[in-house]
Design a protein around this motif. Structure first.
Motif: not given
Lengths: 764, 374
Positions: A441, A443, A458, A461
């Motif tokens: 993931y 960002y 997670d 995410k």
């Protein structure tokens, strides 16, 4: 001519070697400060040095000086070199003033080229001439033509090694460039006087007087502090308009501090890195808070460079933080910051939560004391092969192992909120793809610089503006810039959508240790700022690949093959030129690979270079001994060529298939690289004197020595020039290991050309 | 300036680049597919036989040969006619808070629909948007957005203004005028961030539609403009005066670069000039410089220098003086010129508090200069 004690001449040669490496390294370091350099500019600067040495060697060879004229010219040239060395340093420092370029303005590659070309010309040219003169002189004095080139080569290399050790490990830290240059001038004058009075059969009056005057002048400059005066004057011109409060060289970099109206700015190699007491809040707060707020409970933090001056100050605002490990390579840098304390920096560097470590960041992350919740990557963008190592798949894999399962890494890249050029797109897509290869993931927070936060957790995410805003509210962290409105505006998903859609045209590759694409893309982007007229050149380079480069090598070979049908000695010239190129590029490959597996450690890297040079020295000496004479020289050269090809193939296989499995064994890694570099130097060093003997094709006359040396030395250096200039850049687009394949093909073709060579006079 | 008006740097550059002149030969022009050609409004034929034209848009007055670009790289002579290359072809289209432009005395907390085509008639070494200002619309990837669509998009995104910004809007003058005309009819403000390097006649036409302008007053001496922007100061001053005279709301940005344009006496002279020639109610933004573009080997501006500049301006009688790029500094707020209370509190471009009602200070009723909601 006769000499009373050959040791005087040997000492002279060694000092010449020392002088050459002093000038090369000092001028290189000065130019890196001037041009805020990277591998491309290093390649240009070293290439200019090598080119002018080649020119000097060649011209000196054409002169065919002998006897008294040779002796006097040798001494005069040495004194001239010593005189021009400090002037060259001054010229570097005031180059921008002379060229009418505002001192705070960066420059494109062409001004770097012109500056290095013209400034290095005097000292490089004369030093090249000195080698040729020394070979001729040694040959005359000893009446031993066969081994004179090899011996002079050996002694000069010895001087290079000694000079390199002395300069890098001792002098650079304690003396400024002018003091080093003047000190060298004093030693040179002394050796000239010793040589003059050791040689009989030469009228001494004029040249001895000149040497003595020079010696006295040097003594006056050293004793009277004039070197320091020149240093201060030139610094004030170089940094015109700025108040220098501190100037020092560490082994790693030049550090300057300017003071203005209560503000201190810390420059490394001419680039501002930290400003106190008011840092760039837009950078420090964004980088730290968006990252920290992306983790539910950040306790253990690692900061890889760039922590002092605001970043650690912001991190310490979080009550959850229990430990911060802060890594910097250069201890002098943080010491300098502490010499100009401010509330922010004192708080950072003396906090009980902060542990300082002085070593290569990549080395630290391989064996961290704990696993981290957050890692801040504060190294500069990958505009050098050195910093590129921190943006590769392999590095991120190491980082992943150093993170807690819900840990995250954060890094920044120069960006824009208006428009992405092709070059900027390539950098960003490259980094994104590289991160995606390791972390599930990501960002992204677009802005004037982008923040990339990556994790396998997670939690990331689910990261969003609302989550960050809520954590910010609960943290009660005091900030100057970040407000709820700012968070909402800054984290607007439409910005991320716009950013990602901007990258859709790019076909950038992932960044790997042995395929440093990010370095190339960053160089191309930087080039757009300073030399936009070279955009086409970089676009062409971008399209280069292994096949195209090999095709070019084959075409070059065919060209030389056709020429050699008329010029019988051309294969020798081709062999020397390609060995010069191959040795330069192979050295680069090995040093880069060493840094990838072991890390950047100044002393070890310095030792690597010295081992390579030792190999060259011993190789040159080896072919001058009686043992080698038993073999036919052409066969020997062919064997060495074959040896070089085998070595290159061995390097490829070792780096590709063996090193990845043994990289935790640091002793073995070091041993392998030391051995490979030594053998590489050995072959390179052996070829030069051997080729010179073959080229002459028989009993030499005194005049021939100079001419042969001049030609072959210049070709050797020319090959090195091309290798140095283009090596780093080409390797970044073809791949470092693919560079081995290219070199192996070039040397295979040169061996093929050599096999067509018939030496008419073979010595038994 | 050196010999014959050529600077020393330029002379050295030409001399050293001469061997490479063959590389610099203009290539045959092949228009990119995302270029729209619009005949320029302000130009004259210079030499009919040679098909050379003279651009009349900005003080450079480029004489442009057939097939060649003007200095701004946004205008090309095609067969004796001059065309704007960036018409309906913005390379940058964004929605920003109006405070980012920066406009601190115009409709706070509103959004501005911001557009730009590539090109610029200056060569500032510290340009923040160099990637598009030092490029041509032929080099950039552009959207197709005719004037009507610009206004539609602004309305759709509830933007109270359309900003012509990022690059120098003079270089897409025709596009700006056409958009502004439509926007005016629809009640959307037209604002621009400009270097002020424009001739008086096109400026007069622009002022018919322009509501607010932020002009970069980069330094207050010609030497600075010559050396760092390859331009002159005087036309910029004329533009500022003309804008004010036309009733356009003017704000001035001075990017303070330590050791270059931060001399206190120069700043003092600048403030005196602004007060006398344009008025004390013209806001000045003293912005902190950070290493940028070709000026990367220089320290950021000391905050102390900015605060001194602000003090100088206030002492000179300027009513609204701001410090930019220093989040959290009290110089980011708007203060009532009468009661001295903060009528707008800001952090960066976040508005924390507004105490203005009907364009007047909520505390004492003094009129606050600017454009406000009524």
């Amino acid at each position: 001519m006769r000499i009373k004690n050959l040791f005087c001449l040997i000492f002279f040669i060694i000092i010449t070697g020392i002088g050459g490496i002093f000038a090369q390294i000092v001028l290189l370091r000065e130019m890196l400060i001037l041009f805020s350099g990277n591998e491309l500019s290093i390649g240009v600067i070293i290439g200019s040095w090598v080119l002018w040495e080649a020119g000097g060697a060649y011209i000196a060879g054409r002169w065919r000086l002998t006897g008294k004229t040779l002796a006097k010219t040798l001494v005069f040239s040495t004194l001239l070199f010593s005189f021009l060395f400090p002037i060259s340093i001054y010229a570097v420092r005031v180059f921008k003033v002379i060229a009418g370029i505002p001192p705070e303005t960066g420059t494109g590659i062409l001004p770097i080229f012109y500056a290095s070309f013209f400034i290095i010309f005097p000292v490089g040219f004369i030093h090249g001439m000195l080698f040729t003169f020394l070979c001729s002189f040694y040959s005359e004095i000893t009446a031993n033509h066969r081994s004179s080139i090899g011996r002079v080569y050996f002694y000069e290399m010895l001087g290079t090694i000694i000079g390199g050790i002395l300069l890098n490990y001792i002098f650079i830290q304690f003396f400024n460039s002018f003091s080093i240059a003047v000190g060298l001038g004093l030693i040179n004058a002394l050796t000239c006087i010793i040589l003059i009075f050791s040689v009989s059969g030469v009228k001494k009056t004029g040249i001895a007087a000149l040497s003595i005057v020079f010696l006295l002048l040097s003594l006056v400059m050293v004793a009277g502090g004039l070197a320091g005066y020149m240093h201060n004057i030139s610094i004030s011109k170089q940094w015109a308009g700025r108040n220098i409060v501190y100037y020092k060289n560490s082994p790693y970099q030049n550090i300057v501090v300017t003071g203005d109206n209560g503000q201190y700015t810390f420059f490394t190699d001419g680039i501002p890195v930290i400003t106190t007491p008011n840092p760039d809040t837009g950078y420090t707060e964004d980088f730290v808070h968006f990252t920290m707020l992306s983790h539910p409970n950040p306790e253990k933090i690692l900061v890889l460079s760039g922590g002092a001056g605001g970043v650690i100050h912001e991190i310490l605002k979080y009550k959850s933080v229990k430990r911060i490990d802060y890594i910097e390579l250069d201890p002098l840098f943080l010491k300098t910051i502490q010499m100009f304390p401010t509330e922010i920096t004192q708080g950072e560097l003396t906090s009980p939560f902060v542990n300082l470590h002085f070593l290569d960041g990549r080395m630290f992350v391989k064996n961290p004391p704990v696993r981290y919740d957050v890692i801040f990557l504060g190294v500069p963008p990958p505009y050098t092969l050195q910093t590129n190592r921190f943006f590769t798949i392999e590095f991120f894999q190491i980082v992943r192992r150093a993170l807690e399962p819900d840990g995250l890494i954060s890094l920044t890249m120069p960006a824009t909120m208006t428009y992405y050029t092709d070059e900027l797109k390539d950098i960003h897509l490259c980094i994104l793809k590289t991160l995606a290869q390791v972390f599930n993931y990501r960002y992204i927070i677009p802005g004037d610089f982008n923040i990339f936060i990556s994790s396998n957790s997670d939690d990331l995410k689910k990261n969003s503006a609302s989550i960050i805003s809520e954590r910010f509210r609960r943290s009660k962290v005091a900030t100057n810039l970040i407000t709820p409105f700012y968070l909402e505006e800054r984290l607007d998903e439409r910005k991320t959508d716009w950013y990602l859609s901007s990258l859709k045209d790019s076909h950038a590759e992932m960044n790997r240790d042995f395929s440093p694409y990010a370095f190339f893309y960053t160089i191309a982007f930087n080039n757009l700022m300073y030399s936009p007229y070279l955009k086409g050149f970089f676009d062409t380079l971008k399209g280069m690949n292994l096949f195209k480069v090999m095709l070019f090598s084959v075409l070059t070979y065919l060209f030389f093959f056709v020429l050699s049908l008329r010029q019988k000695n051309l294969p020798i010239v081709y062999v020397i030129g390609t060995t010069g190129l191959a040795s330069m590029v192979l050295e680069l490959i090995l040093i880069l690979s060493f840094q990838i597996y072991y890390g950047y450690v100044f002393f070890e890297v310095g030792i690597l270079v010295m081992i390579f040079l030792s190999g060259i020295a011993l190789g040159g000496m080896g072919v001058s001994t009686g043992y080698v004479r038993r073999f036919r020289e052409l066969k020997m050269l062919q064997c060495i060529e074959f040896g070089i090809i085998t070595l290159i193939c061995a390097v490829f296989f070792i780096l590709r298939y063996w090193c990845p499995y043994i990289q935790s064994n640091t002793f073995l890694i070091k041993a392998i690289f030391f051995l490979l570099l030594f053998i590489s130097g050995l072959f390179t060093g052996a070829e030069f004197p051997l080729s010179s003997r073959i080229y002459d094709g028989g009993v030499r006359t005194e005049g021939n020595i100079g001419r042969t040396v001049g030609l072959l030395y210049s070709v050797d250096l020319l090959g090195g020039f091309i290798g140095g200039l283009l090596g780093g850049i080409l390797l970044s687009v073809t791949g470092i290991l693919e560079g081995c394949i290219i070199l192996a093909s070039i040397k295979t073709l040169s061996l093929a050309l050599l096999l067509t060579y018939k030496n008419k006079v073979l010595l038994s | 300036m050196g010999f014959n008006g050529i600077s020393r740097r330029k002379f050295v550059k030409i001399a050293l680049l001469a061997p490479f002149a063959w590389q610099l030969e203009a290539k045959e022009h092949i228009p990119k597919k995302d270029i729209s050609l619009k005949e320029a409004l302000y130009y004259k034929t210079y030499d009919e036989r040679a098909k050379t034209v003279s651009c009349q848009l900005c003080p450079r007055g480029c004489i442009i040969g057939e097939g060649e670009l003007g200095f701004c790289r946004a205008r090309r002579n095609i067969k004796g006619r001059l065309y704007s290359l960036g018409y309906s072809r913005p390379c940058a289209v964004h929605i920003d808070p109006i405070e980012k432009k920066p406009f601190f005395n115009v409709l706070p907390r509103t959004l501005s629909f911001s557009i730009a085509s590539a090109g610029c008639n200056l060569r500032c070494r510290f340009c923040q948007n160099w990637q598009i200002s030092q490029a041509s619309p032929e080099d950039t990837v552009n959207e197709y957005m005719p004037p009507e669509k610009v206004v539609e998009m602004a309305e759709k995104n509830r933007c109270r203004s359309i900003a012509y910004t990022y690059t120098e809007p003079t270089n897409f003058f025709e596009y700006m005028i056409d958009v502004a005309r439509i926007a005016k009819k629809r009640g959307i403000l037209n604002i621009q961030h400009s270097n002020g390097y424009i001739n008086q006649e096109p400026l007069r036409e622009l002022c018919r539609y322009l509501d607010a302008a932020n002009i970069d007053l980069k330094g207050f001496n010609n030497a600075f403009y010559n050396r760092y922007c390859e331009a002159d100061l005087k036309p910029v001053l004329e533009t500022i005066k003309a804008l004010k005279k036309s009733g356009v709301w003017v704000e001035i940005t001075n990017l303070v670069i330590g050791g270059h344009n931060d001399d206190p006496s120069m700043i003092g002279t600048m403030c005196e000039w602004i007060k006398k020639e344009v008025g004390p109610d013209v806001p000045i933004h003293f912005s902190r410089f950070f290493p940028m573009y070709r000026m990367r080997n220089i320290a950021p501006t000391p905050v102390g220098t900015l605060e001194k500049a602000r003090d100088t301006a206030i002492k000179a009688g300027i009513q609204y003086v701001y410090i930019g790029n220093v989040p959290g500094n009290p110089g980011e707020n708007t203060y009532c010129p009468h009661c001295k209370k903060a009528v707008i509190k800001r952090v960066g471009y976040s508005i924390m508090d507004v105490h203005i009602k009907n364009g007047k200070c909520s505390y004492c009723g003094e009129k606050i200069g600017g454009i406000w909601d009524t």
